[in-house]
Design an enzyme around this catalytic site. Structure first.
Site, PDB file in Angstrom:
ATOM      1  N   LYS A  12       0.618   7.013  17.330  1.00  0.00           N
ATOM      2  CA  LYS A  12      -0.048   8.092  16.311  1.00  0.00           C
ATOM      3  C   LYS A  12      -1.399   8.208  16.496  1.00  0.00           C
ATOM      4  CE  LYS A  12      -1.809   5.149  13.224  1.00  0.00           C
ATOM      5  NZ  LYS A  12      -3.150   4.906  13.022  1.00  0.00           N
ATOM      6  N   ASP A 137       1.510   2.593   6.747  1.00  0.00           N
ATOM      7  CA  ASP A 137       1.669   3.703   8.017  1.00  0.00           C
ATOM      8  C   ASP A 137       3.272   3.944   8.286  1.00  0.00           C
ATOM      9  OD1 ASP A 137      -1.027   4.111   8.145  1.00  0.00           O
ATOM     10  OD2 ASP A 137      -1.098   3.179  10.031  1.00  0.00           O
TER      11      ASP A 137
END
EC number: 2.7.1.148
Length: 282
Positions: A12, A137
């Protein structure tokens, strides 16, 4: 149902990161924009019936039982009451301490893979809640959609943003997130903004000045990439990135960089390649 499964664990990017304040519990209130990359690790799972969880790939400096993959599997075992176990192999491509989500993504892929292999039938919210216990996350990876994140990063609003191409540089450093967030010079009073403001270009990564000061390798990578495109740190680093409208332009700049500098080119995606793969499973 097959007892074997191979799934990706995508990287990401934090397209921006603003720190709004520090809470009484020591965690930081922040805003960030997550987008996935079509690049990442690959994990291979094989169910076993004796309840054992075995990760067969060693990660330097990470004890077996401390690895987020193992912790995710055992956490799901405990929370679900499943008596099944699993053998896991990891093809590691994402750097540790890079700010592109390697460990969190591996944990999320493990949760989703075992939910499928063990036939648990957990829904998205339940998996995300367990993922949050492993790391802030992890839920964005379990949900698999580009998102505007608030709170400590756990309040996720799905967004549809341009899917550009990215050149990501990988300085050979291991950045400590805890070290960056405890730095006395870290900006902690950025005003809250809207997604539209980010897309118009009025944003930054509040961690970048601290990381540049502490890690010369990251500063040098930013200086180099800034010669060709606007460069930014992702997360707490140390990876840095620049965006391009197509692969050809990203590849062109990549070819101009020194051979010794590790990097990769990947397309941004609003739906993670993990979830695209899961959708093909019966």
């Amino acid at each position: 149902m097959s007892v074997r499964l191979s799934l990706p664990a995508p990287a990401k990017l934090n397209l921006f990161l603003h720190i709004l304040g520090r809470r009484d519990d020591g965690y930081h209130e922040l805003q960030t924009l997550f987008q996935f990359l079509d690049h990442g690790d690959e994990l291979h799972f094989e169910a076993r019936q004796d309840g054992q969880v075995r990760l067969h790939t060693e990660i330097a400096g990470v004890p077996h039982d401390s690895n987020l993959i193992v912790r995710a599997a055992r956490g799901l075992q405990e929370a679900s009451g499943s008596l099944q176990g699993v053998d896991i192999w990891l093809d590691k491509r994402l750097p540790m301490g890079g700010g592109i989500g390697g460990g969190s993504s591996d944990a999320a892929t493990t949760l989703l893979a075992l939910n499928h292999l063990w036939q648990l039938g957990w829904d998205e919210d339940r998996i995300a809640a367990l993922g949050l216990r492993l790391g802030a996350d992890v839920p964005v990876f379990t949900r698999g959609r580009a998102a505007f994140a608030e709170g400590v990063g756990e309040k996720l609003t799905p967004v549809d943003i341009p899917e550009l191409w990215y050149l990501v540089l990988v300085p050979q450093v291991l950045v400590s997130t805890a070290e960056i967030f405890s730095d006395p010079l870290l900006t902690r009073d950025s005003p809250a903004i809207k997604v539209r403001t980010v897309l118009e270009g009025d944003s930054r990564n509040d961690c970048q000045p601290v990381v540049e000061r502490r890690y010369p390798e990251v500063r040098n990578a930013l200086i180099l990439l800034n010669k060709f495109v606007s460069a930014r740190l992702t997360g707490t680093g140390g990876c840095v990135f620049g965006s391009f409208p197509n692969k050809a332009e990203a590849d062109k700049v990549s070819a101009l960089l020194p051979d010794h500098l590790q990097r990769f080119v990947a397309k941004g995606s609003n739906v993670s390649m993990l979830h695209r793969k899961l959708e093909t499973l019966v």
